[in-house]
Scaffold this active site. Structure first.
Site, PDB file in Angstrom:
ATOM      1  CD  GLU A  89      -5.167   1.930  -3.375  1.00 13.09           C
ATOM      2  OE1 GLU A  89      -6.312   2.195  -3.014  1.00 13.09           O
ATOM      3  OE2 GLU A  89      -4.235   1.742  -2.585  1.00 13.09           O
ATOM      4  CG  HIS A 129      -1.969   1.071   1.120  1.00 13.93           C
ATOM      5  ND1 HIS A 129      -1.734   2.364   1.509  1.00 13.93           N
ATOM      6  CD2 HIS A 129      -3.227   1.044   0.630  1.00 13.93           C
ATOM      7  CE1 HIS A 129      -2.821   3.089   1.280  1.00 13.93           C
ATOM      8  NE2 HIS A 129      -3.744   2.309   0.744  1.00 13.93           N
TER       9      HIS A 129
HETATM   10  C1  PEP Z   1      -6.673   3.553   0.155  1.00 14.04           C
HETATM   11  O1  PEP Z   1      -6.162   3.920   1.212  1.00 14.04           O
HETATM   12  O2  PEP Z   1      -6.327   2.501  -0.373  1.00 14.04           O
HETATM   13  C2  PEP Z   1      -7.687   4.418  -0.449  1.00 14.04           C
HETATM   14  C3  PEP Z   1      -8.105   4.148  -1.667  1.00 14.04           C
HETATM   15  O3  PEP Z   1      -8.138   5.451   0.315  1.00 14.04           O
HETATM   16  P1  PEP Z   1      -9.295   6.493  -0.071  1.00 14.04           P
HETATM   17  O4  PEP Z   1     -10.450   5.705  -0.620  1.00 14.04           O
HETATM   18  O5  PEP Z   1      -9.618   7.188   1.196  1.00 14.04           O
HETATM   19  O6  PEP Z   1      -8.729   7.407  -1.115  1.00 14.04           O
END
Ligand code: PEP
Length: 249
Positions: free
Chosen positions: A162, A86
């Site tokens: 992400e 992450h």
């Molecule tokens: C995450 O921490 O993986 C994430 C997607 O957070 P958020 O949805 O708050 O952007």
């Protein structure tokens, strides 16, 4: 392919009773709940339909490693999935691709399904999608280097795209850009690792308002949801939007 919603609670909530309440509202099929380590057991006992996920897993089974959680211990606790790599661990805790590679191998060996998180910072993305793809390709190559021995399959390896600048900022990616990167990741996994039909999730400021604009596309297999997964009404709505897509297929 069924859409998967993964709830990453990060370091929340503070109280076990709140964790159990949140687990109950999120307890649906094709959902993974990733509570903090201290609540894994109680949340695991609460869940009937959702699967239990850990927010990390160490690369050793046991030994003198203070503060770590072994993938074998996690598996025995009833954990099915582990988030690995992450961005908050990569940036705040300086977790490297070499460490992530070891964690993926150990998690797969222990029988956990890995959700590998990748994504570029804004100083890369502002140069355009080709730069972002190149950044993600390098992460995947390093994170998955030599991993064939640990037998990743489309069933036990999921990639969460992400973009770092979208996480917790309220500024989600544009769905058409996510589609392009998702296709790029799927092609790379198929070509280099013979992983056909691996799931690619989107993560970054997903809410009940923008969820459909992502999960309606076949190229996006679900979402990793942070902040919105802590609000009962939000996560319930996001799960039901994803479930409707499952019904449409
Ligand atoms: C995450 O921490 O993986 C994430 C997607 O957070 P958020 O949805 O708050 O952007």
């Amino acid at each position: 392919m069924k859409k998967l919603i993964v709830a990453n609670w990060k370091l929340n909530p503070l109280r076990e009773t709140d964790a159990i309440r949140l687990a109950r509202v999120s307890d649906r099929d094709h959902t993974v709940i990733c509570p903090p380590f201290v609540f894994l057991e109680s949340v695991g006992k609460t869940l009937r339909r959702a699967k239990l996920g850990a927010q990390d897993a160490f690369w050793k089974e046991s030994g003198p490693y203070t503060g770590e959680a072994s993938p074998v211990q996690l598996k025995r606790l009833g954990v099915s999935y582990a988030l690995i790599g992450h961005s908050s661990r990569r940036t705040e805790l300086r977790e490297t691709d070499a460490m992530i590679n070891k964690k993926i191998r150990a998690a797969l060996r222990a029988g956990l399904k890995v959700i590998l998180c990748v994504g570029e910072p804004w100083n890369v993305r502002r140069k355009g999608l080709p730069a972002a793809k190149s950044f993600v390709r390098t992460q995947l190559q390093k994170d998955l280097a030599g991993i064939r021995t640990a037998k990743p399959t489309a069933r036990n390896l999921i990639v969460a795209y992400e973009p770092i600048w979208a996480i917790g900022t309220g500024r989600a990616d544009a769905p058409h850009d996510t589609i392009e990167i998702s296709k790029f990741i799927k092609n790379l996994l198929a070509a280099r690792y013979s992983l056909r039909a691996a799931k690619v999730l989107y993560g970054g400021s997903m809410t009940s308002r923008n969820a459909k604009s992502f999960v309606q596309y076949k190229e996006i297999d679900g979402a990793l949801v942070g902040g919105a997964s802590l609000k009962a009404e939000e996560i319930r709505t996001i799960i039901s939007i994803a479930t409707q897509q499952n019904g449409n297929r």
